[in-house]
Write an enzyme that holds these catalytic residues in place. Structure first.
Site, mmCIF file in Angstrom:
data_model
loop_
_atom_site.group_PDB
_atom_site.id
_atom_site.type_symbol
_atom_site.label_atom_id
_atom_site.label_comp_id
_atom_site.label_asym_id
_atom_site.label_seq_id
_atom_site.Cartn_x
_atom_site.Cartn_y
_atom_site.Cartn_z
ATOM 1 N NE ARG A 73 -2.166 0.509 3.850
ATOM 2 C CZ ARG A 73 -1.496 1.163 4.811
ATOM 3 N NH1 ARG A 73 -1.179 2.432 4.659
ATOM 4 N NH2 ARG A 73 -1.135 0.541 5.923
ATOM 5 C CE1 TYR A 123 1.763 2.145 8.452
ATOM 6 C CE2 TYR A 123 0.721 3.789 9.857
ATOM 7 C CZ TYR A 123 0.740 3.048 8.688
ATOM 8 O OH TYR A 123 -0.252 3.225 7.758
ATOM 9 C CG HIS A 178 -5.597 2.256 7.095
ATOM 10 N ND1 HIS A 178 -5.797 0.950 6.676
ATOM 11 C CD2 HIS A 178 -6.701 2.597 7.812
ATOM 12 C CE1 HIS A 178 -6.964 0.519 7.113
ATOM 13 N NE2 HIS A 178 -7.529 1.487 7.804
#
Length: 385
Positions: A272, A285, A276
């Protein structure tokens, strides 16, 4: 011999018979490496026209993701889970299905629904904040976009099993992310599908993170595809950015299910590239270097490298693909920027088959308030006149 008390009576267990596994697990195991086509000698066997069509689809898919993301910044969408970087999985998922088959998407799979033929604005209706899915699942054979993780998987198994009992030639393709495989619904769906030999394919897009949780913190399995063995179905591992490979692996699993040989679990290794959702800060992260590395394995670039090597990509072809993508984006902008016509009284529709006394009371109260506001506005306009 051990003597056990069972309901007050002495019980002498018989010696266990020699145990044998019910099947050889070897054929169910996935390959050690993700299956690839593009960039390998096998790419030469991919039909040229198909490759060019896939390129157009990927370009349109990327532009769809970009435009939908922009619409969130403009306040026209409440949220958008992008599949930028995962377009090969989305496009292949739509292409392998026959007209009578069903697609069971997760909340991130709007592009797969659009590639299957769903109106792009209808596919975004739920993410816009409307109270319904935006389309008729029965007509489109696309289940409603599923926001709860993995709950669409048992539904896919149920539909596929029912179709088999009726003798209908239907296969269900159930899409889920790596985070969804940590849910109980995933276990229940795979277990029932294997026991019933339901014509369903489970397609896991492993994009590296369940929001911010990396895969190694979700499972200790060698791969998600290895989980298939525990249920008695084959597991396949594929490069999720290689659209030709995904198309081949998914197509084989669909035909296997259609011919009565039961379910398959496919894990596509992808990434990805975007956050998100628009509400996520992915820099907390993961590193920029990691994202940059994956940009070097972009699904569009992989196809374009093959097309260029075979002399199938020129300026005219590239321009045609870009124009088709821009036409899609322009239509999305125009229609999404139009304000929806809303009727507050629709709040009370489809809550109960027969409205409760409380619901009727609330509906009457709202109607009175709306009428009072309308009368007040009319009076104010009259005074100004």
């Amino acid at each position: 011999m051990t003597v056990l008390a069972a309901h007050g009576r002495a019980y002498h267990p018989a010696p266990p018979p020699a145990w044998q596994p019910r099947m050889d697990p070897g054929p169910l195991l996935p390959d050690a490496e993700p299956y690839r086509v593009l960039g390998t000698p096998a790419a030469a066997s991919v039909d040229a026209d198909l490759l060019k069509e896939l390129h157009v689809d990927l370009i349109r898919g990327r532009r769809y993701n970009e435009q939908a993301t922009a619409l969130t910044r403009q306040g026209r969408l409440a949220v958008y889970p992008s599949t930028t970087g995962q377009e090969a999985c989305e496009i292949a998922a739509a292409r392998v299905l026959a007209e009578q088959d069903w697609l069971f998407p997760s909340y991130r799979d709007t592009l797969a629904a659009v590639a299957r033929g769903l109106d792009p604005v209808a596919a975004l209706t739920l993410l816009r904040g409307d109270w319904h899915s935006g389309y008729d699942p029965k007509t489109s054979r696309i289940a409603p976009l599923c926001t709860p993780l993995a709950t669409q998987l048992p539904h896919a198994v149920g539909l596929a099993h029912a179709a088999r009992l009726k003798g209908d030639d239907v296969v269900a393709l159930a899409m889920v992310g790596d985070g969804g495989t940590s849910e109980g619904d995933f276990h229940e769906a795979l277990n029932f599908a294997a026991v019933w030999q339901a014509p369903v394919v489970f397609f896991v897009q492993n994009n590296g993170f369940a929001i911010s949780v990396p895969l190694e913190k979700q499972t200790a399995a060698p791969s998600l595809a290895h989980k298939a063995v525990g249920y008695g179905m084959p597991g396949r591992l594929v490069d999720g950015n290689d659209v030709a490979a995904v198309l081949e692996v998914l197509g084989s699993a669909i035909e296997r299910a259609r011919s009565g040989h039961g379910p398959t679990l496919i894990e596509a290794i992808t990434y990805r590239l975007d956050a998100h959702t628009n509400a996520d800060d992915a820099t907390r992260y993961r590193t920029d270097d990691e994202v940059t590395t994956w940009r070097g394995h972009d699904p569009i670039a992989l196809v374009e490298q093959e097309l260029t090597a075979r002399g199938l990509l020129d300026d005219e072809t590239a321009q045609a693909a870009s124009e088709a993508a821009e036409k899609l984006a322009a239509d999305m902008r125009e229609r999404m920027h139009a304000d929806a016509v809303l009727d507050p009284m629709e709040l009370f529709e489809h809550v109960y088959a027969e409205p409760t006394p409380q619901l009727r009371e609330q509906r009457a109260q709202l109607r009175e308030e709306l009428q009072a506001a309308q009368d007040s506005q009319a009076a104010a306009e009259g005074e100004q006149a």
